[in-house]
Design an enzyme around this catalytic site. Structure first.
Site, mmCIF file in Angstrom:
data_model
loop_
_atom_site.group_PDB
_atom_site.id
_atom_site.type_symbol
_atom_site.label_atom_id
_atom_site.label_comp_id
_atom_site.label_asym_id
_atom_site.label_seq_id
_atom_site.Cartn_x
_atom_site.Cartn_y
_atom_site.Cartn_z
ATOM 1 N N GLY A 179 0.823 -1.202 0.000
ATOM 2 C CA GLY A 179 0.000 0.000 0.000
ATOM 3 C C GLY A 179 0.858 1.253 0.000
ATOM 4 O O GLY A 179 2.052 1.218 0.321
ATOM 5 N N CYS A 180 0.238 2.378 -0.354
ATOM 6 C CA CYS A 180 0.999 3.624 -0.492
ATOM 7 C C CYS A 180 1.535 4.109 0.859
ATOM 8 O O CYS A 180 2.713 4.452 0.980
ATOM 9 C CB CYS A 180 0.158 4.696 -1.165
ATOM 10 S SG CYS A 180 -1.458 4.976 -0.426
ATOM 11 N N TYR A 181 0.679 4.157 1.890
ATOM 12 C CA TYR A 181 1.151 4.588 3.206
ATOM 13 C C TYR A 181 2.231 3.636 3.718
ATOM 14 O O TYR A 181 3.211 4.058 4.332
ATOM 15 C CB TYR A 181 -0.006 4.605 4.211
ATOM 16 C CG TYR A 181 -0.910 5.804 4.113
ATOM 17 C CD1 TYR A 181 -0.413 7.085 4.329
ATOM 18 C CD2 TYR A 181 -2.262 5.663 3.825
ATOM 19 C CE1 TYR A 181 -1.254 8.193 4.251
ATOM 20 C CE2 TYR A 181 -3.100 6.773 3.751
ATOM 21 C CZ TYR A 181 -2.591 8.027 3.962
ATOM 22 O OH TYR A 181 -3.417 9.126 3.887
ATOM 23 N N ALA B 78 5.758 4.351 1.910
ATOM 24 C CA ALA B 78 6.482 5.531 2.405
ATOM 25 C C ALA B 78 6.959 5.314 3.838
ATOM 26 O O ALA B 78 8.083 5.683 4.205
ATOM 27 C CB ALA B 78 5.583 6.767 2.328
#
Lengths: 352, 352, 352, 352
Positions: free
Chosen positions: A156-158, A161
């Site tokens: 996932g994106c979160y 990062a």
């Protein structure tokens, strides 16, 4: 393995879910990949073929066509298939591909967790069979290789990062493992094309909306990976705020350093960890802004050590649709099929 | 005291610094205050009178005039004077008012700190004389009364949101005093009208910019007030991020709760602390968004307790130009001159 | 007339439709109107009472309650009723009020046109009975008086800005009546709270979307009023563009001047027409920007004459929810009940 | 001609002005052009070399270096030079290149007009010598070929969108030549990186600002080109509005059709004119939005005929930094050096 694609061939790839923001971005990247010849598009809820340019307002210049979903056809026509579908879809559709050991890169959250119970707890949906979850590879591409896997769960994106920002501090033993706090901020594209009150322009604009505190579905995949790296970590604090921009994600991370650890040691850990990571750009104490990575597959990370509080503030920024979705999926493709890691990802930031 | 204003009179007020964003907002509030008859405007760097509507693009319908600054004239014409000037100005200009014990409400940071050395360290400017700093009242209006003070230092915007959010947890003894982390987000109006690369539209829009980590000038006033409330607190971690909106500020605060403290105790502290605060709206576990307070003098606070990490996430939102500047200045005026605390502050949120 | 409200009384007013953006704005204005004592809120599709702060995210500090709609109760409890409902609602609900000649101020489009056929053509809905349409007063408040009317149709936002900008040129005989072109731009609040693809943040942000060219439902009310002023005008060209902001509307108008007409004559017409209009601010050749009126009931108008093309460019800006909805409704209330025109409308622009 | 570059060679190109928004965009496009080997960067006001990533916040991942400007060195090292400098710079610097007949592509406005007097009138600066102005080629790439020219003046962004939208109507004889009205809207990147009040975030956001009515410096180049196509056109009405977005430009154009001309004839003109233009996408009556072209070199054009007013509304959208600057410069490069017109311009829209 079923698949007998050879490194020098040009690939045929299938994509389900082009109409979502992540799917559109992935399609745009696939088009320019030097080893891909054809992209076949399938709509998992289509009953007849439909031109791409009637489905996606932003792809009005495209001439391709979406055809109805058919697992056998997909395996016959392609060397690999991408699912850019929403939660719950691959749980239902993945079976034939898994049974035939056909290469799948899944951008949804369905196969990221090893535990079906955890999936159900965080996603409020039925989970895939445990055996398959165990078999799936969590493709955090800069820190793992999808070489041997035929089912790759794209992070996932979160999670991307946050994990990349945390990697240097959790891989080394100099932090208080109970001290990790993540304050992440994201634009609206992360919430997808589905209409909602929260992303209605009049509500999002000139507003900051904090949501899903301690309940975001990316928390368990972050924890799962952190524990692989450092079994002392038993929980994190994780918060997400919706900010009025379309693209871009910033994960601000606070971690307390153990007594006796110096700024130099911390600095060294960051340097060493990222030394061989082409797509992670370590900015030292110059904290990165979102705009320097939007449009690219970069994750830029900066860090400031506070000698008074012994807290380091880590800032990690990505383009949520590229590094946080389509771009990392390309990295996983490259690893799986033996291309160099950043093939097809030589992208330019959107400036200004 | 010099000033012999009586509660039933209508006031004459002076304002220096209307051209800044905080000054404009204060002026707009003063215009509608039921106890104010006249607002006299002075420009501290003017040599001749100038119409307001030529100075401030947003006040094109105003008919007033700015006249050159003259301390004696200001004291002769008014019952109180407001300075909405930038850092360093009142250090230079306040002397005659202090000597005559004339009521001043200072929206700048010059007189907020008790220590001149601290001022110089954080503001990189010469400090006012220590005697005067000691005499000034830090006007966090919901938690202190300006009744007896003739020099009121109006708190900074970040300080206001953060202190109000932290009040319940630091006034009680149930937190780890070394655990306070503040991740604050603000729009561009907080940075003022001065042009800068960071607030150039092409740079701010579609961007998140973290700045002044551990170096923001509001840190020392937050620390000073926290230590008044709880001497165990020796440091906080404080971060600010510029987000693409004009008005509004969110302070997200993380604090670790001592072992043995229950969610109910925490909840009670919040309820009790805010019970008699008309302008602080406690939202319980429904975390507030910025837009519900923009346009008003409210500070809305919500809180979530995480039983796993023992961290509470506090979210405090304000309109940085009202509660964080002009509105709180009105509260201080009301306290000083015996009006009810929220006189002139019956404002409506900008919705949508 | 049914209503026997006397000028010195305090009023009781009813409001249906507070949950829409226009309704919320109207409610906020009514709260501060010096002649209004109570505002009763009714939900035309409610079955039981509901607190306002659970219905409207932006009104979280309100303590009022919406009660189910009942025409008789509304007439019994109030001196006037406002409908801030969407198209088609008052067509169905207005009957009892009309029959009892009870004062209604209707912010929807249902009663603006004199012809039922026109209403059906542009709104694609059934029209109110012709007799009632004829009886309704089109309340363009700066140019007409609602004094004698008990059914006041409040103009649309685009119509208001466009008509006020055009008034000086159509009332005089110096333009080519076939030359009127209107290029209007509006923020998203004009499109209401209803979710739509066009107003999804990811679609609106960083975008310009032109819509309803020659088909906008405000065209017929503009034409109807223009023809009252100048029967030579048989058509206009009218375009609307959705721009990425929440509040504010700019109508840019192009009109060709007849041969022989001088810039001075044009300038004089504007000056004379607006001389006695307190809420219309004529900016001469300094064309207004949207932000100078947002938050206020002002319509600011500027004009530039091009001696080469003989075209004058008129720019008219308003806050679409105030002058274009709730604020003008207050003006109509004031006219109908004998208060001064701008009572309750002493508002400050949102700056910045 | 001086230059003896052969079609099969790889090119060496020079670029002056990378630090401006247009220059950065051009650099990013040049990097991916299949026929370019090296890009040499020069700073016309540098005294010593400077790393690119210290000059442009958005190019932090770049490793190149800017070196001081030296005309002889530039000609020795490159096959062509691009100037992406602000107005007035090439007037001063172009001489040696012109004297050596060295290929120049100039993105500034200095050499677009044939008349020096016109340049001075609209740009308020000294003009280049008339002989050189006559020699320069106005490179509206989709409608002219730079094949034979060694000094190519790249069109302005407003001019590009407007001229491409107008081409079908002025090339044919069916419009009233005095009826052209252009209402153009642009984001802030068109105004460049230079700080200004108008582009300060707090002023641009939630605002619409109309500027330079009848005075925009792109008007004369539009007129010059229109008159080449149709000598009956003696003037246009041209307005620009700054809207709160970073990238993208929409030119809305109103033209009156002569009596007797049918919608079909109009439609046919558009179809025929754009039939062979690969980068102009005719959308028929579905008017384009800005976001469908941002990130690409497309100009999308749509058109609606109003049978009542006989006015056609043409909407033409471009990415102002690509089609309106760097992308068209690449088209001119391709024409001049014999590559196919869209070489290096296979770009993807930014969606969302």
């Amino acid at each position: 393995m079923h698949n007998n694609f050879k490194r020098d061939d040009q690939m045929q790839v299938g994509l389900i879910g082009i109409s979502g923001y992540g799917g559109t971005q992935l399609y745009q990247l696939l088009k320019h990949h030097p080893h891909i010849d054809n992209i076949h598009l399938y709509g998992h809820d289509l009953t007849k073929a439909k031109p791409v340019n009637q489905v996606i307002p932003g792809l009005i210049h495209e001439s391709g066509t979406l055809v109805p979903y058919d697992a056998n056809q997909i395996m016959a026509e392609n060397d690999v298939v991408f699912f850019a579908t929403s939660a719950g879809v691959t749980t239902k559709l993945a079976k034939p591909f898994l049974e035939h050991d056909f290469p799948v890169i899944d951008l949804s959250g369905d196969f990221r967790l090893k535990s079906g119970a955890m999936f159900t707890k965080w996603y409020h949906k039925q989970a895939p069979a445990t055996a398959w979850l165990q078999q799936a590879h969590y493709g955090l591409a800069d820190f793992s290789s999808a070489e041997q896997s035929n089912y790759i769960a794209n992070p996932g994106c979160y999670a991307t990062a946050t994990l990349l920002g945390l990697a240097p501090v959790v891989m080394h033993q100099w932090i208080d493992p109970t001290s990790i706090i993540v304050d992440a901020k994201s634009g609206t594209s992360g919430a997808g094309k589905q209409l909602s009150e929260m992303t209605h322009f009049s509500n999002t604009n000139e507003n900051l909306q904090i949501y899903k505190v301690n309940q975001h579905q990316h928390i368990p995949e972050i924890m799962q990976q952190l524990q692989c790296w450092n079994s002392d970590i038993s929980a994190i604090q994780f918060t997400t705020t919706l900010v009025p921009l379309t693209r871009g994600l910033m994960s601000t991370i606070y971690v307390k350093v153990k007594t006796g650890i110096s700024e130099q040691q911390v600095e060294q850990s960051f340097e060493q960890t990222f030394a061989d990571k082409a797509d992670i750009h370590y900015c030292h104490q110059k904290l990165p802004m979102v705009k320097q990575v939007v449009g690219t597959n970069y994750c830029d990370v900066g860090m400031v050590f506070n000698p008074v509080t012994k807290i380091i503030t880590i800032v990690s920024v990505i383009d949520n649709l590229i590094k946080g979705a389509g771009g990392q999926a390309i990295q996983n493709l490259n690893q799986r099929f033996g291309f160099s890691l950043n093939q097809g990802l030589s992208l330019e930031p959107i400036w200004p």
